[in-house]
Design a protein around this motif. Structure first.
Motif, mmCIF file in Angstrom:
data_model
loop_
_atom_site.group_PDB
_atom_site.id
_atom_site.type_symbol
_atom_site.label_atom_id
_atom_site.label_comp_id
_atom_site.label_asym_id
_atom_site.label_seq_id
_atom_site.Cartn_x
_atom_site.Cartn_y
_atom_site.Cartn_z
ATOM 1 N N THR A 38 41.634 66.367 44.083
ATOM 2 C CA THR A 38 41.214 64.973 44.197
ATOM 3 C C THR A 38 40.125 64.650 43.191
ATOM 4 O O THR A 38 39.531 65.546 42.589
ATOM 5 C CB THR A 38 40.672 64.673 45.605
ATOM 6 O OG1 THR A 38 39.401 65.323 45.763
ATOM 7 C CG2 THR A 38 41.644 65.126 46.693
ATOM 8 N N TYR A 79 55.386 61.617 51.482
ATOM 9 C CA TYR A 79 54.443 61.920 50.410
ATOM 10 C C TYR A 79 54.472 63.417 50.099
ATOM 11 O O TYR A 79 54.656 63.820 48.949
ATOM 12 C CB TYR A 79 53.039 61.473 50.841
ATOM 13 C CG TYR A 79 52.017 61.460 49.734
ATOM 14 C CD1 TYR A 79 51.929 60.381 48.862
ATOM 15 C CD2 TYR A 79 51.119 62.500 49.572
ATOM 16 C CE1 TYR A 79 50.980 60.344 47.847
ATOM 17 C CE2 TYR A 79 50.165 62.477 48.566
ATOM 18 C CZ TYR A 79 50.101 61.397 47.713
ATOM 19 O OH TYR A 79 49.166 61.371 46.715
ATOM 20 N N TRP A 82 44.684 58.342 55.547
ATOM 21 C CA TRP A 82 45.266 57.038 55.863
ATOM 22 C C TRP A 82 44.862 56.551 57.248
ATOM 23 O O TRP A 82 44.878 55.358 57.513
ATOM 24 C CB TRP A 82 46.784 57.085 55.713
ATOM 25 C CG TRP A 82 47.210 57.278 54.290
ATOM 26 C CD1 TRP A 82 46.599 56.778 53.175
ATOM 27 C CD2 TRP A 82 48.322 58.011 53.828
ATOM 28 N NE1 TRP A 82 47.279 57.170 52.047
ATOM 29 C CE2 TRP A 82 48.344 57.929 52.415
ATOM 30 C CE3 TRP A 82 49.329 58.750 54.457
ATOM 31 C CZ2 TRP A 82 49.316 58.535 51.633
ATOM 32 C CZ3 TRP A 82 50.297 59.359 53.683
ATOM 33 C CH2 TRP A 82 50.284 59.247 52.287
ATOM 34 N N HIS A 121 46.431 63.760 53.688
ATOM 35 C CA HIS A 121 46.710 62.338 53.497
ATOM 36 C C HIS A 121 46.922 61.622 54.825
ATOM 37 O O HIS A 121 46.526 60.458 54.966
ATOM 38 C CB HIS A 121 47.882 62.143 52.530
ATOM 39 C CG HIS A 121 47.435 62.315 51.117
ATOM 40 N ND1 HIS A 121 47.262 63.558 50.559
ATOM 41 C CD2 HIS A 121 47.046 61.410 50.191
ATOM 42 C CE1 HIS A 121 46.808 63.407 49.325
ATOM 43 N NE2 HIS A 121 46.671 62.115 49.079
ATOM 44 N N TRP A 154 52.856 56.329 49.678
ATOM 45 C CA TRP A 154 51.458 55.965 49.954
ATOM 46 C C TRP A 154 51.403 54.608 50.647
ATOM 47 O O TRP A 154 50.716 54.437 51.650
ATOM 48 C CB TRP A 154 50.661 55.937 48.651
ATOM 49 C CG TRP A 154 49.193 55.703 48.857
ATOM 50 C CD1 TRP A 154 48.582 54.572 49.343
ATOM 51 C CD2 TRP A 154 48.140 56.633 48.589
ATOM 52 N NE1 TRP A 154 47.232 54.735 49.375
ATOM 53 C CE2 TRP A 154 46.934 55.995 48.924
ATOM 54 C CE3 TRP A 154 48.105 57.922 48.088
ATOM 55 C CZ2 TRP A 154 45.702 56.610 48.772
ATOM 56 C CZ3 TRP A 154 46.877 58.539 47.937
ATOM 57 C CH2 TRP A 154 45.696 57.890 48.277
ATOM 58 N N ASP A 167 53.030 60.424 55.482
ATOM 59 C CA ASP A 167 52.572 61.729 55.007
ATOM 60 C C ASP A 167 53.728 62.692 54.766
ATOM 61 O O ASP A 167 53.666 63.521 53.850
ATOM 62 C CB ASP A 167 51.545 62.338 55.970
ATOM 63 C CG ASP A 167 52.076 62.514 57.374
ATOM 64 O OD1 ASP A 167 52.340 63.657 57.770
ATOM 65 O OD2 ASP A 167 52.213 61.495 58.084
#
Length: 145
Positions: free
Chosen positions: A40, A28, A60, A56, A20, A25
């Motif tokens: 989530t 992750y 980001w 993600h 993170w 990504d």
């Protein structure tokens, strides 16, 4: 389970925090099983490594640009030789650390290649005021009551 197993499970969560921070990504997503379920705190459900990584990547780039993740494990419970349930407190951070306002549950499994990966993730926003009110008016709701 062994101390080594517990350390490996904890390292999986630590690697998630590092991925993170790097906004990586691919790294992750690689920490999840191919068919992982990811829910989530707003209730969005992602299915599979590609969906988790892709979402993600966008987060980001947009809403969580420059953020880091805090995740403090509160419990690791093994339900078999290849499955652990991890609970933690966490928060997405921008700048200085603050109160960890989310509660996470991970189901972490040892896959045939020997790596521990996340098969399921649930993230819930802790609502301390609602919790306190419910405990006051219904004390039997308090954990361990």
């Amino acid at each position: 389970m062994t101390t080594e197993d517990r350390r490996a499970v904890e390292e999986t969560i630590a690697a998630l925090v590092r991925a993170w921070a790097a906004h990586d990504d691919r790294a992750y997503a690689a920490l999840f099983t191919a068919d992982a379920t990811y829910v989530t705190w707003v209730g969005t459900r992602y299915q599979g490594r590609a969906d988790i990584g892709g979402s993600h990547r966008v987060l980001w780039q947009k809403f969580l640009k420059g953020s880091t993740l805090a995740d403090e494990i509160t419990d690791v419970r093994f339900t078999g030789p290849d499955t652990a349930i991890v609970t933690s407190r966490g928060e997405v951070l921008r700048g200085r650390p603050r109160k960890l306002g989310k509660v996470q549950t991970y189901v972490v499994v040892r896959e045939p290649d020997g790596h521990w990966r996340i098969a399921a993730f649930q993230n819930t926003k802790h609502k301390a005021m609602a919790e306190a009110v419910s405990f006051r008016f219904a004390p039997g709701l308090r954990p361990g009551a």
